[in-house]
Scaffold this motif. Structure first.
Motif, short mmCIF file in Angstrom:
data_model
loop_
_atom_site.label_atom_id
_atom_site.label_comp_id
_atom_site.label_asym_id
_atom_site.label_seq_id
_atom_site.Cartn_x
_atom_site.Cartn_y
_atom_site.Cartn_z
N ASP A 91 -13.37 -23.19 29.85
CA ASP A 91 -12.29 -22.52 30.42
C ASP A 91 -12.43 -20.85 30.26
O ASP A 91 -12.05 -20.02 31.06
CB ASP A 91 -10.97 -22.92 29.72
N VAL A 92 -12.90 -20.48 29.12
CA VAL A 92 -12.99 -19.12 28.81
C VAL A 92 -14.16 -18.64 29.63
O VAL A 92 -14.05 -17.37 30.28
CB VAL A 92 -13.44 -18.82 27.35
N VAL A 93 -15.44 -19.25 29.44
CA VAL A 93 -16.56 -19.02 30.29
C VAL A 93 -16.02 -18.64 32.01
O VAL A 93 -16.59 -17.89 32.45
CB VAL A 93 -17.67 -19.83 30.32
N GLU A 94 -15.49 -19.55 32.38
CA GLU A 94 -14.91 -19.71 33.70
C GLU A 94 -13.84 -18.93 33.94
O GLU A 94 -13.21 -18.77 35.09
CB GLU A 94 -14.74 -20.93 34.39
N CYS A 95 -13.30 -18.01 33.14
CA CYS A 95 -12.22 -16.90 33.02
C CYS A 95 -10.87 -17.46 33.52
O CYS A 95 -9.89 -16.89 34.10
CB CYS A 95 -12.83 -16.17 34.35
N ARG A 96 -10.70 -18.84 33.10
CA ARG A 96 -9.30 -19.48 33.25
C ARG A 96 -8.49 -18.97 31.79
O ARG A 96 -7.17 -19.08 31.97
CB ARG A 96 -9.39 -20.94 33.37
N LEU A 97 -9.03 -18.59 31.01
CA LEU A 97 -8.10 -18.13 29.91
C LEU A 97 -8.77 -16.95 29.31
O LEU A 97 -9.83 -16.44 29.54
CB LEU A 97 -8.34 -19.12 28.61
N THR B 223 -13.46 -12.90 40.78
CA THR B 223 -11.85 -12.88 40.67
C THR B 223 -11.52 -12.34 39.62
O THR B 223 -10.46 -11.71 39.58
CB THR B 223 -11.63 -14.38 41.08
N LYS B 224 -12.22 -12.59 38.35
CA LYS B 224 -11.60 -12.18 37.14
C LYS B 224 -11.75 -10.83 37.13
O LYS B 224 -11.19 -9.82 36.28
CB LYS B 224 -12.40 -12.98 36.06
N LEU B 225 -12.97 -10.17 37.67
CA LEU B 225 -13.15 -8.75 37.57
C LEU B 225 -11.90 -7.95 38.38
O LEU B 225 -11.75 -6.82 37.98
CB LEU B 225 -14.50 -8.50 37.94
N LEU B 226 -11.51 -8.51 39.62
CA LEU B 226 -10.65 -7.96 40.22
C LEU B 226 -9.14 -7.96 39.26
O LEU B 226 -8.62 -7.03 39.50
CB LEU B 226 -10.43 -8.59 41.59
N SER B 227 -9.08 -9.02 38.70
CA SER B 227 -7.89 -9.28 38.17
C SER B 227 -7.69 -8.23 36.85
O SER B 227 -6.95 -7.66 36.47
CB SER B 227 -7.59 -10.53 37.78
N ASP B 228 -8.97 -8.21 36.36
CA ASP B 228 -8.96 -7.21 35.12
C ASP B 228 -8.78 -5.77 35.55
O ASP B 228 -8.33 -4.80 34.88
CB ASP B 228 -10.53 -7.23 34.34
N ALA B 229 -9.53 -5.61 36.87
CA ALA B 229 -9.02 -4.15 37.25
C ALA B 229 -7.56 -3.71 37.42
O ALA B 229 -7.30 -2.60 37.12
CB ALA B 229 -9.91 -3.95 38.48
N ALA C 238 -15.20 -9.17 29.25
CA ALA C 238 -13.63 -9.26 30.00
C ALA C 238 -12.85 -7.86 29.35
O ALA C 238 -13.25 -7.58 28.23
CB ALA C 238 -13.13 -10.59 29.49
N TYR C 239 -11.91 -7.50 30.32
CA TYR C 239 -11.14 -6.40 29.85
C TYR C 239 -10.29 -7.08 28.83
O TYR C 239 -9.50 -8.17 28.96
CB TYR C 239 -10.33 -6.02 30.97
N VAL C 240 -9.83 -6.34 27.67
CA VAL C 240 -8.90 -6.62 26.44
C VAL C 240 -7.76 -6.00 26.56
O VAL C 240 -7.60 -4.84 26.51
CB VAL C 240 -9.74 -6.32 25.30
N SER C 241 -6.82 -6.87 27.21
CA SER C 241 -5.48 -6.23 27.50
C SER C 241 -4.62 -5.80 26.11
O SER C 241 -5.09 -6.11 25.02
CB SER C 241 -4.59 -7.18 28.17
N SER C 242 -3.76 -4.91 26.43
CA SER C 242 -2.98 -4.60 25.09
C SER C 242 -2.29 -5.79 24.46
O SER C 242 -2.08 -5.74 23.28
CB SER C 242 -2.02 -3.58 25.53
#
Length: 296
Positions: free
Chosen positions: A134-140, A72-78, A271-275
């Motif tokens: 929370d970070v490991v589970e991609c909630r943050l 889910t996080k990977l799709l969100s990062d994409a 994880a993708y690092v957003s701007s």
């Protein structure tokens, strides 16, 4: 199986309730129930045990949950990467310790929101253990926690250094007096707080037994109980300096073994690092003197 199925599965597992998951996902309970049943049929396994108060994740569901969160996080990062044109914007979900939120983040967030008005920071407080999860589970996207942190899926960066002090009622003039107190109580945050663990280690080292800790969710409540003579606590000096100067509590400095602590920022290595996150870290990063001290 598709992304929506996984998102529904993760929400139900987190809430332990089809109804609460439906409310979060802005849909009706029957849709959530149908999605879960279809997913179980496809996999040929039961993901949840149903009971009168909701649902409980089965062992098979627990094994699947980390993969669901990552996908889910990977799709969100994409999606985020595709939409990110280099201009910071959107929601930035961060976690922090209660103490860091009190003494470090106000000035940082003031500078950040002024420089990047299109970003909406959402800050969640918690203990070091809960924030790591929370970070490991991609909630943050990332979180400020007490370091160092040793986890294969996380990278950390030291951003602050704090001095921890023992905080007691004014009637206690020295650490030696603690051993004479019957049923000494500690006033702490909930289980998973690194300061709580360090306080327990300190008292164990000097051979002091304590009664059941009293747990509170805010700094003000903890300091109020200490000032009232209920017990003792361990907190960063910057948090208690006002109460100390006002004569509400006594502060006792400690050896470096117990007083020195780093506050690190953690995020998933994959994880993708957003701007928005990149801009935030540029503002919060300290000068070179702290990096040199942390390397020592």
């Amino acid at each position: 199986m598709d992304a929506t199925d996984l998102r529904v599965f993760e929400a139900v597992a987190r809430h332990g309730s089809m109804n609460r998951a439906a409310a979060e996902l802005n849909t009706v309970q029957s849709n959530v129930t149908a999605r879960v049943r279809a997913l179980e049929l496809e996999l040929g396994i039961q993901l949840f045990q149903r009971h009168a108060r909701g649902v409980k994740v089965t062992p098979a569901g627990r094994r699947m949950l980390p993969f669901s969160a990552r996908i889910t996080k990977l799709l969100s990062d994409a999606k985020a990467a595709a939409r990110d044109d280099g201009t910071p914007g959107g929601v930035l979900e961060l976690g922090t310790l209660e103490t860091t939120a009190a003494i470090r983040l106000p000035s940082v967030l003031a500078s950040f929101t002024k420089a990047y008005p299109k970003v909406r920071p959402v800050v969640t407080t918690g203990t070091t253990c809960s924030l790591i999860e929370d970070v490991v589970e991609c909630r943050l996207e990332g979180a400020f926690v007490a370091g160092p942190v040793d986890h294969p899926d996380l990278q950390q960066e030291c951003l602050f250094r704090e001095e921890l002090v023992l905080v007691t009622p004014r009637s206690i003039r020295s650490l030696e007096e603690l051993s004479s107190i019957n049923e000494l109580k500690t006033i702490v945050f909930r289980v998973g707080c690194s300061y709580r663990i360090r306080l327990e280690n300190l008292l164990n080292k000097v051979g002091i037994l304590v009664a059941q800790p009293l747990e509170f969710g805010s700094i003000d409540a903890i300091l109020g109980c200490v000032a009232a003579g209920v017990g003792i606590t361990l907190l960063p000096k910057g948090v208690v300096v006002a109460a100390w100067r006002d004569g509400q509590v006594a502060v006792h400095e400690l050896e470096s073994e117990f007083s020195e602590v780093q506050t690190v920022f953690i995020r998933r290595t994959d994880a993708y690092v957003s701007s928005a996150l990149s801009a935030f870290l540029q503002i919060v990063r300290p000068g070179p003197e702290l990096h040199a001290a942390a390397a020592e």
